[in-house]
Enzyme design. Sequence first.
Site, PDB file in Angstrom:
ATOM      1  N   ASP A  90      -1.821   7.883   3.717  1.00  9.39           N
ATOM      2  CA  ASP A  90      -1.417   6.524   4.101  1.00  9.39           C
ATOM      3  C   ASP A  90      -2.062   6.211   5.456  1.00  9.39           C
ATOM      4  OD1 ASP A  90      -0.150   4.084   4.010  1.00  9.39           O
ATOM      5  OD2 ASP A  90       1.875   4.847   4.349  1.00  9.39           O
ATOM      6  N   GLU A  91      -2.200   4.940   5.782  1.00  5.69           N
ATOM      7  CA  GLU A  91      -2.755   4.511   7.073  1.00  5.69           C
ATOM      8  C   GLU A  91      -4.088   5.209   7.362  1.00  5.69           C
ATOM      9  OE1 GLU A  91      -1.195   2.199   8.815  1.00  5.69           O
ATOM     10  OE2 GLU A  91       0.933   2.314   8.298  1.00  5.69           O
ATOM     11  N   ARG A  95       5.016  -7.361  11.105  1.00  7.21           N
ATOM     12  CA  ARG A  95       6.226  -6.538  10.914  1.00  7.21           C
ATOM     13  C   ARG A  95       7.397  -7.408  10.489  1.00  7.21           C
ATOM     14  NH1 ARG A  95       4.072  -3.025   9.273  1.00  7.21           N
ATOM     15  NH2 ARG A  95       2.254  -4.324   9.560  1.00  7.21           N
ATOM     16  N   LYS A 137       0.835  -1.214   0.000  1.00 12.36           N
ATOM     17  CA  LYS A 137       0.000   0.000   0.000  1.00 12.36           C
ATOM     18  C   LYS A 137       0.863   1.256   0.000  1.00 12.36           C
ATOM     19  CE  LYS A 137      -2.060  -1.190   3.820  1.00 12.36           C
ATOM     20  NZ  LYS A 137      -1.460  -2.520   3.989  1.00 12.36           N
ATOM     21  N   THR A 138       1.860   1.257   0.865  1.00 13.62           N
ATOM     22  CA  THR A 138       2.711   2.433   0.947  1.00 13.62           C
ATOM     23  C   THR A 138       3.490   2.608  -0.359  1.00 13.62           C
ATOM     24  OG1 THR A 138       2.849   2.142   3.321  1.00 13.62           O
ATOM     25  CG2 THR A 138       4.505   3.562   2.328  1.00 13.62           C
ATOM     26  N   GLN A 174      -5.659  -3.168  10.622  1.00 17.66           N
ATOM     27  CA  GLN A 174      -4.543  -2.564  11.354  1.00 17.66           C
ATOM     28  C   GLN A 174      -4.952  -1.251  12.017  1.00 17.66           C
ATOM     29  OE1 GLN A 174      -0.492  -2.868   9.516  1.00 17.66           O
ATOM     30  NE2 GLN A 174      -1.650  -3.509   7.723  1.00 17.66           N
TER      31      GLN A 174
HETATM   32  N1  LIG Z   1       5.693  -5.430  -6.369  1.00 17.53           N
HETATM   33  C1  LIG Z   1       6.629  -5.542  -5.457  1.00 17.53           C
HETATM   34  N2  LIG Z   1       7.804  -6.133  -5.715  1.00 17.53           N
HETATM   35  C2  LIG Z   1       8.756  -6.261  -4.775  1.00 17.53           C
HETATM   36  N3  LIG Z   1       8.648  -5.815  -3.530  1.00 17.53           N
HETATM   37  C3  LIG Z   1       7.500  -5.207  -3.183  1.00 17.53           C
HETATM   38  C4  LIG Z   1       6.436  -5.043  -4.122  1.00 17.53           C
HETATM   39  N4  LIG Z   1       5.437  -4.404  -3.496  1.00 17.53           N
HETATM   40  C5  LIG Z   1       5.850  -4.175  -2.230  1.00 17.53           C
HETATM   41  N5  LIG Z   1       7.092  -4.649  -2.038  1.00 17.53           N
HETATM   42  C6  LIG Z   1       7.865  -4.613  -0.775  1.00 17.53           C
HETATM   43  O1  LIG Z   1       7.095  -5.261   0.223  1.00 17.53           O
HETATM   44  C7  LIG Z   1       7.238  -4.610   1.475  1.00 17.53           C
HETATM   45  C8  LIG Z   1       5.887  -4.176   1.988  1.00 17.53           C
HETATM   46  O2  LIG Z   1       5.397  -3.098   1.205  1.00 17.53           O
HETATM   47  P1  LIG Z   1       4.650  -1.862   1.863  1.00 17.53           P
HETATM   48  O3  LIG Z   1       5.380  -1.420   3.070  1.00 17.53           O
HETATM   49  O4  LIG Z   1       4.363  -0.881   0.807  1.00 17.53           O
HETATM   50  O5  LIG Z   1       3.314  -2.610   2.313  1.00 17.53           O
HETATM   51  P2  LIG Z   1       2.081  -2.014   3.109  1.00 17.53           P
HETATM   52  O6  LIG Z   1       0.866  -2.611   2.520  1.00 17.53           O
HETATM   53  O7  LIG Z   1       2.171  -0.553   3.151  1.00 17.53           O
HETATM   54  O8  LIG Z   1       2.346  -2.643   4.566  1.00 17.53           O
HETATM   55  P3  LIG Z   1       1.697  -2.185   5.965  1.00 17.53           P
HETATM   56  O9  LIG Z   1       0.290  -2.671   5.947  1.00 17.53           O
HETATM   57  O10 LIG Z   1       2.503  -2.904   6.984  1.00 17.53           O
HETATM   58  O11 LIG Z   1       1.800  -0.702   6.025  1.00 17.53           O
HETATM   59  C9  LIG Z   1       8.198  -3.472   1.256  1.00 17.53           C
HETATM   60  O12 LIG Z   1       9.491  -3.878   1.588  1.00 17.53           O
HETATM   61  C10 LIG Z   1       8.057  -3.218  -0.247  1.00 17.53           C
HETATM   62  O13 LIG Z   1       9.209  -2.623  -0.763  1.00 17.53           O
HETATM   63 MG   LIG Z   2       2.303   0.808   4.757  1.00 17.58          MG
END
Ligand SMILES: Nc1ncnc2c1ncn2[C@@H]1O[C@H](COP(=O)(O)OP(=O)(O)OP(=O)(O)O)[C@@H](O)[C@H]1O
Ligand SMILES: [Mg+2]
Length: 777
Positions: A225-226, A614, A33-34, A256
């Site tokens: 975000d969040e 995490r 997402k981020t 979350q």
């Molecule tokens: N398409 C992709 N290819 C490779 N790595 C990825 C890809 N998408 C996300 N990642 C990696 O996966 C990890 C999680 O991504 P991100 O932090 O954006 O998830 P999130 O959904 O925001 O998580 P959270 O819910 O904990 O905030 C990060 O290290 C990110 O760089």
């Molecule tokens: Mg995130």
Amino acid sequence: MSTFLDELNDAQRAPVLHKDGPLMVIAGAGSGKTRVLTYRIAHLMNQGVDSFNILALTFTNKAAREMKKRIASIVGDSEAKNLWMGTFHSVFAKLLRYDGDKLGFPSNFTIYDTQDSQRLIAAIIKEMGLDKDIYKYKQIQNRISSYKNSLITVKAYFQNPELVEADAMAKRPRMGEIYKNYVDRCFKAGAMDFDDLLLRTNELLTRFPEVLMKYQDRFRYILVDEYQDTNHSQYLIVKALSDRYQNICVVGDDAQSIYSFRGANISNILNFQRDYDDVAVYRLEQNYRSTQNIVKAANSIIAKNRDQLEKVVWTSNDEGHKIKIHRSPTDAEEGRYVAGSIFEMKMQEQLQNGDFAVLYRTNSQSRSIEDALRKRDIPYRIYGGLSFYQRKEIKDVLAYLRLIVNPKDEEALKRVINFPARGIGQTTIDRLVVAANHYGRSIFEVMEHLDKLNLNINAGTKRKLGDFVTMIKSFQIMNEGSDAFTLAEHVSKKTGLLLEFKKDGTPEGIARMENIEELLNGIKDFVEGQKELADATGSLTEFLEDVALATDMDKEVGDDDRVALMTIHLAKGLEFPYVFVVGMEEDLFPSAMSMNTRSELEEERRLFYVALTRAEKQATLTYTQNRYRWGKLIDAEPSRFLEEIDEQYVENLTPVNDGYRYKSMLNADIFGEVDKSKLRQIKPKSGTPPSTHRPNENQLRKLRKLKPELSTSTTNNNVVDSNLAEGVLVNHTRFGRGKVLKIEGLGNDKKAEIQFEQGGMKKLLLRFAKLEVIDNT
Ligand SMILES: Nc1ncnc2c1ncn2[C@@H]1O[C@H](COP(=O)(O)OP(=O)(O)OP(=O)(O)O)[C@@H](O)[C@H]1O
Ligand SMILES: [Mg+2]
């Protein structure tokens, strides 16, 4: 052509490429997402959207900085610089510096931190002559904070009979008056507290349509975000700003949402589709962060919650290790286990300290972990807790700096008017406060006009007050021409602060001096850094704002390699290869204060989901059987969350029926460090029942039920101590019945030699021993 889009999967690319109009990305942890938010910003800019027209709101300033860096690497530094990115608080503090004057605030308004707010409230309670045991300043500060976050202004409070009545019923009929005085005093001091930054922004946008239009036009693209953790006040700001162009992109995960205690409202995410027309909803399912075991274990936990949006999370990552669960006899032992594991894993797998995080439910749990890490010489960093900027000596320096920028700042003034001591007593200060309230002026203004006022202050004191005013004014003049560093260094010397701590001569005094030096270094760095930014100058005002809104989380960790210690709340959005979640015990996690309703318990469970997700490679969950809490050793029960994890993803390192090994550990804990090599040697051969069998959890539970008076969770040694004597029969929760042969030692070292019916002779440290007297006749 643009290669960065190739770093996304199809599901992620869709929201990144989404054209105008509202969109929402709802997805589980680690699904990117981020990343989507970051890449969407880069993509918008590549499409020609001016960086001035983009606003991104993140959970920490550090997250904003990292996003900005990534974006800069895609679109170039100079473009990325102009993005408005940061937490709600930092972004809207900036906005209020531009337009807060319309509400009567100076552009150099002070930001009161929680401590400032609490001090002011305590002062008001005292001035009003109220009973401080009924009007508890911390509680009142909490109340005021939640009013503000629900946009209940003083006027709205008095117009709401329910609120007024509720406070009257709670024997606090003057709550509203305190609220009013607090707001007036902040206003008079040219100060805003954290909640004001949102409340006043809302006020500004509501009362001044031209201001609203200006920012609607400026922020044509808003990204959050969040989003699941925005409170009502934040929600309204986003709603107002995005109303015109409706280019609003929110990403979040209802699973979350962990800040409802601070007024965050999960329904913001649930209602998003109702609030905007034609919302595009995107879902991401693939987790890139964690192993299969972690993802599946986390899924099995969150499935226990009733209130949630349906979601799928899977990963193509390795299966990985199972979730490890480890039990320790005490919290000290738990710390040793964690430190020992980190030590061993580092050696075996060539890992860095920075690959590890230890997460806990409450800040106070960090102590035993810290002790153990220190003993092993493993460097660590605690996030949250008392931040550097909240240390006394740092706050002293900052108070002077705050006064220079905003002499009306009442809390800063009260802090340093007589520190270092310059013979201005409390009575004098009280008189100044009364006069300031009477004339509706700031204390500083009263001090400037002492000659014209008849305040019953003698000539000598008047002179001292005059000197103080002159000193601050001389600093103000200097502030016109120098940068923040030069000024701060001058102030630390000129006020006598540095000397004060040097004179002290104690190690604490020296540490304080060094901290001031560190602060000065920090200011220098800040000044250098700011000079590179487009709309910043490195002024004192900018520095103070940065400090007021900084959390430890925001500090650049740089290349120093440390184990991260923090609460689970702070860990949201972050990731670490190896994660320990400690204190997995009932009443601690889930917290005793959050088990009254299903929704509270569900929030605790979401918190557990956040903790577990995490971890990238491995998660270890630890719990103890005895823990010091509130200065007492209490019986701890394993957290219900441990049982909730689907057992196929779990490896239990300390099964319940390993009485023998457990006992050895306990003895080792009492008489010294655990010698692990010995432990292995004395492990019973399979099939040999341990001689002293530790009852399993169920048996223990039954035991507790049968004899509630013997097993109240605080096995209070004082009770035991008083009638514990030689010859007395005792019961030990693990060793069973025994007879006291001898008592020796004093205080913390007091030991008893006990002959147990089954366990043989034991020498137990009474501080730890869980004994109850069963017959002392
Ligand atoms: N398409 C992709 N290819 C490779 N790595 C990825 C890809 N998408 C996300 N990642 C990696 O996966 C990890 C999680 O991504 P991100 O932090 O954006 O998830 P999130 O959904 O925001 O998580 P959270 O819910 O904990 O905030 C990060 O290290 C990110 O760089
Ligand atoms: Mg995130």
